[in-house]
Design an enzyme around this catalytic site. Structure first.
Site, mmCIF file in Angstrom:
data_model
loop_
_atom_site.group_PDB
_atom_site.id
_atom_site.type_symbol
_atom_site.label_atom_id
_atom_site.label_comp_id
_atom_site.label_asym_id
_atom_site.label_seq_id
_atom_site.Cartn_x
_atom_site.Cartn_y
_atom_site.Cartn_z
ATOM 1 N N ASP A 7 0.888 -1.157 0.000
ATOM 2 C CA ASP A 7 0.000 0.000 0.000
ATOM 3 C C ASP A 7 0.933 1.216 0.000
ATOM 4 O OD1 ASP A 7 -2.261 1.629 0.161
ATOM 5 O OD2 ASP A 7 -2.265 1.578 2.357
ATOM 6 N N GLU A 67 -1.234 -1.032 -5.017
ATOM 7 C CA GLU A 67 -2.477 -0.354 -5.305
ATOM 8 C C GLU A 67 -2.161 0.796 -6.250
ATOM 9 O OE1 GLU A 67 -6.389 1.256 -3.029
ATOM 10 O OE2 GLU A 67 -4.480 1.615 -2.038
ATOM 11 N N ASP A 140 -2.933 0.525 6.917
ATOM 12 C CA ASP A 140 -2.073 0.406 5.736
ATOM 13 C C ASP A 140 -1.601 -1.036 5.539
ATOM 14 O OD1 ASP A 140 -1.356 3.565 5.252
ATOM 15 O OD2 ASP A 140 -1.498 3.045 7.362
#
Length: 164
Positions: A7, A67, A140
């Site tokens: 992330d 991501e 996260d």
């Protein structure tokens, strides 16, 4: 297959490492790389890069997944996160790994079947899939695990998500 989910961030970089064999998941590790706003951007990027290499060396993932970034209202934040994402990707490429990316919509759909799932629904899906007793913290790290799980569900289609 061992998957490292990332992330992206500059203050906190979430990471999650899962092993996927057949249709079974095994959690290997999760956490965050943390930098502080008082540090220079250059120093923060170096910390992220070095710790990414350490994580890759420790867990020997077969593939790394991220991501996909979307433009945020705060341009300075977007630029800093983009720079951090660049060194995160560089660390994977330096170690010879293939890199893939998924949008938040793709990740939510893969884990919950619903592209507008909220944070709690996503965390519960991560718990259920990995057989955990509690939600991974911080958020996260849970997000990074969700990204890794999404990739495992998409492996037969993975060439569609490979970064070019």
């Amino acid at each position: 297959m061992i998957i490292l989910g990332i992330d992206p961030g500059i203050a906190l970089v979430g990471y999650g490492v899962v092993e996927f064999i057949g249709n079974k998941f095994r959690l290997l590790e999760y956490g965050v790389i943390q930098t502080h706003v008082s540090q220079t951007t250059d120093d923060r990027l170096k910390i992220i890069y070095d710790q990414m290499l350490d994580i890759i060396d420790d867990y020997q993932p077969d593939e790394v997944v991220y991501e996909k970034l979307f433009h945020q209202k705060n341009t300075k934040t977007f630029i800093n996160v983009s720079q951090a994402r660049g060194v995160e990707i560089l660390a994977a490429k330096v170690r010879g790994l293939d890199v893939y990316e998924y949008t938040p919509l793709q990740i939510k759909t893969a884990l919950t079947g619903y592209g507008r799932a909220d944070k709690r629904q996503m965390q519960e899906a991560v718990n259920r899939i990995l057989g955990l007793k509690e939600i991974p913290r911080p958020d996260d790290a849970a997000d990074a695990l969700a990204i890794a799980i999404c990739h495992c569900f998409s492996i037969k289609f993975k060439d569609m998500f490979k970064m070019k």
